[in-house]
Motif scaffolding. Sequence first.
Motif, short mmCIF file in Angstrom:
data_model
loop_
_atom_site.label_atom_id
_atom_site.label_comp_id
_atom_site.label_asym_id
_atom_site.label_seq_id
_atom_site.Cartn_x
_atom_site.Cartn_y
_atom_site.Cartn_z
N MET B 1 25.36 -20.05 -97.34
CA MET B 1 24.87 -19.32 -96.18
C MET B 1 23.37 -19.26 -96.22
SD MET B 1 25.07 -15.28 -95.59
CE MET B 1 26.66 -15.36 -96.34
N SER B 2 22.74 -19.37 -95.07
CA SER B 2 21.29 -19.44 -95.08
C SER B 2 20.70 -18.06 -95.23
CB SER B 2 20.80 -20.06 -93.77
OG SER B 2 21.04 -19.15 -92.72
N ARG B 3 19.46 -18.04 -95.67
CA ARG B 3 18.77 -16.77 -95.83
C ARG B 3 18.61 -16.08 -94.48
NH1 ARG B 3 13.43 -14.88 -96.75
NH2 ARG B 3 13.42 -13.20 -98.27
N ARG B 6 21.71 -14.29 -93.71
CA ARG B 6 21.81 -13.12 -94.57
C ARG B 6 20.94 -12.01 -94.03
NH1 ARG B 6 20.23 -14.90 -100.23
NH2 ARG B 6 21.41 -16.71 -99.65
N MET B 7 19.74 -12.39 -93.59
CA MET B 7 18.83 -11.39 -93.06
C MET B 7 19.43 -10.74 -91.83
SD MET B 7 16.13 -11.08 -94.88
CE MET B 7 14.95 -10.34 -93.75
N ASP B 8 20.12 -11.51 -91.05
CA ASP B 8 20.64 -10.99 -89.80
C ASP B 8 21.60 -9.84 -90.03
OD1 ASP B 8 22.96 -11.70 -87.35
OD2 ASP B 8 20.91 -11.08 -86.93
N TRP B 9 22.54 -9.97 -90.94
CA TRP B 9 23.51 -8.89 -91.14
C TRP B 9 22.78 -7.68 -91.69
CZ3 TRP B 9 24.65 -5.97 -95.36
CH2 TRP B 9 24.39 -6.48 -96.66
N GLU B 258 25.65 -13.05 -101.63
CA GLU B 258 26.48 -13.67 -100.58
C GLU B 258 27.77 -12.89 -100.39
OE1 GLU B 258 24.73 -18.10 -101.61
OE2 GLU B 258 26.88 -17.73 -101.79
N LYS B 259 28.29 -12.38 -101.48
CA LYS B 259 29.54 -11.62 -101.36
C LYS B 259 29.31 -10.32 -100.59
CE LYS B 259 33.62 -10.42 -103.98
NZ LYS B 259 34.33 -10.45 -105.26
N LEU B 260 28.10 -9.76 -100.69
CA LEU B 260 27.81 -8.54 -99.94
C LEU B 260 27.94 -8.80 -98.44
CD1 LEU B 260 24.66 -7.24 -101.88
CD2 LEU B 260 26.98 -6.32 -101.99
N GLU B 261 27.55 -9.98 -98.01
CA GLU B 261 27.67 -10.29 -96.59
C GLU B 261 29.13 -10.30 -96.16
OE1 GLU B 261 28.82 -12.95 -94.64
OE2 GLU B 261 27.84 -12.34 -92.77
N ALA B 284 21.75 -4.98 -100.98
CA ALA B 284 21.11 -6.20 -100.49
C ALA B 284 19.61 -6.19 -100.75
CB ALA B 284 21.38 -6.37 -99.00
N GLN B 285 19.05 -5.03 -101.02
CA GLN B 285 17.61 -4.94 -101.28
C GLN B 285 17.28 -5.38 -102.69
OE1 GLN B 285 16.92 -0.82 -100.20
NE2 GLN B 285 17.10 -1.28 -98.02
N ASN B 286 18.32 -5.58 -103.49
CA ASN B 286 18.14 -6.17 -104.82
C ASN B 286 17.12 -5.36 -105.62
OD1 ASN B 286 18.85 -7.99 -106.77
ND2 ASN B 286 18.44 -9.80 -105.54
#
Lengths: 354, 304
Positions: B1-3, B6-9, B258-261, B284-286
């Motif tokens: 999945m693209s970054r 990921r940013m979108d969700w 990725e699993k968080l998404e 997601a903010q790691n």
Amino acid sequence: MSPATLNKNNADVVPDGTIASDENKFDRRTLVIAGSLLSAGIAATPIIKRMLPKKQVFVAKNQRYDGPLVDTIRDGLVAAGIDPTWLRGKRVLLKPNMVEPTREIPHMTTHPNVIVAAAEVFRSWGASVKVGEGPGHVRDTEIALEESGVAEALETAKLPFADLNYESVCWTKNRGKKSKLKGFYFPQSVCEADLLVSMPKMKTHHWVGVTASMKNLYGIIPGIKYGWPKNVLHHNGIPETVFDINASAPRTAAIIDGIECMEGDGPILGSMKHMGLILVGQNLPALDATTTRIMGLRPELIPYLNIASSLGPIETYRAEQTGENWEDLVSPFRILDRPHLRDLRTSADGPLVT
Amino acid sequence: MSRAVRMDWNSQAVEHLASTREWNYRRGGDSYAEPAALTALALIGAGQAQESVVAAEWLAQLQSPDGTVGVSARETTPCWPTALAISVWSICQEKLQDDRFTTNIESALNWTFEHQGKTAPRRDGIGHDTSLRGWSWALGTHAWLEPTSMFVTALHHAGKPLHPRTIEAVRMIVDRQLPRGGFNYGNTFVLGQQLLSHVQPTGIALSALAVANIDASRVERSLRYLQQRWADVESTASLCYASMGLAAYGRSPDALQEKLERRHAAWKSKRQGIYKLALLTLAAQNERCPLIHKRMTRDEPSNA
């Protein structure tokens, strides 16, 4: 002798704390006479035994998780005195045991097939059914559902789940009064239930000897008020708070998953013992006493059963056994070789484990 | 999945958190302090400290005269969310560079230092050191892992890393680590048997210990436990806390992100509450997550 009073469900509460159903009504005059004779210390005579009301306990053997559990549970509930016509339109809350599930120890928790089968029976009688649990050792209920396999079963059966740890709460006075607690916060789903069905796994317990339908009701106490674990209960005495919760809960019945059980270091880390049983009853002390005997242990020495007499009887002569005869089913469970547990065995050479 | 995807969700989640005034565990349920606190922290971590003020002020309204914050507006006890409130107020005003919550923080800290979980002399059959002081779920009961971890984190956020209670509580958390790795609600051995580890408390404990500058070498077994377990976890809360615990030690793998998404997609389809959305956003903010934020003060010694 205190007079019978009405509970919130407008059922008669008999002085021993059970709810009278059509199949379980007793003669008040008989009880008064028997009670007087009991007080006079002549309880053991045959005539007294015949006069005292009995509580139905149903036991089925040779049960399997992929077997006709719906039929077994239906037969058991009817044999235990449940009136199916009463259930039409009622709210039933099934309360399995998911204290600390892990896929590695499936015999720790109530099998999903037993839960779904029970739901099917109550639904067939016109009740609306919900499954609810407040795991005591894991704050993440979702993982408890996943690890126990219950999540998938609920989705397939389209059964709603109530996370009892995180609901709004209502205050209920302590009707048992064995502990110092003035009352309990129960989750909304418990307060609204017309019938609360305790669905434990048949297990040993490393502190109190046995955990069955009465101890399983620790799971209706919400973690959002009591924590994880629900230490308030432990600090006020496990036997006393088990008693008090059972005395204060709504109308109850129980279906015990005794197919693959836990012996040894229960309730979490014990080993699996196959028994193939389903046990059903409306009177939880009587049901738990029979369960305990089948496990080769003495109910009168299980602390919370020892004090349970005002909720229900634990003596064999007070149980009306239906289905199988419990004596034919006894298979002693291994218990921890600890001083507070050794003497619980009915036989001095009952199995121990270190 | 693209970054970008990921940013979108994540952006959607932040937008939702910024607009909601229902900080609930389940959709349609009452607001509770914990979801509100996590929402505020998630917004701060997303660079929206101003938007976090609504939830932070709601927590301030919940605060009782004794300094505590209860679980909800209706339920003023138990008081373990006081820890989360301290974290929110401390970080919020640090970001906004003002002192709007100083009085709230001081009142909460006073209560925090005056109270502790019930201790007892060590005894046979119980593996952990029952004499170490931490914080309990409910007043008058024993100290357990998650509330103690929350308070350790809060005390660091509030600039109290060297307070004796903070230091002792860090010792308490370390003491509750299981020999095979991981943590649970706070027991190690009972009657001779080592108990089970669980993902959520392990993540929470590791996050707190990282904030307290406990070296990775002391928790390596627990880090390995999370690294081995997270892929099998199909629960949002546990996965998010695993992510934060690993991120706190710089060990969160891309695949976990990725699993968080996918968990966010499950959140949407199951119509779940704000609590899980806030956790997803924080996870997601790691390493930028405020819950694992280390407040840097000059000459702050390590607790390792």
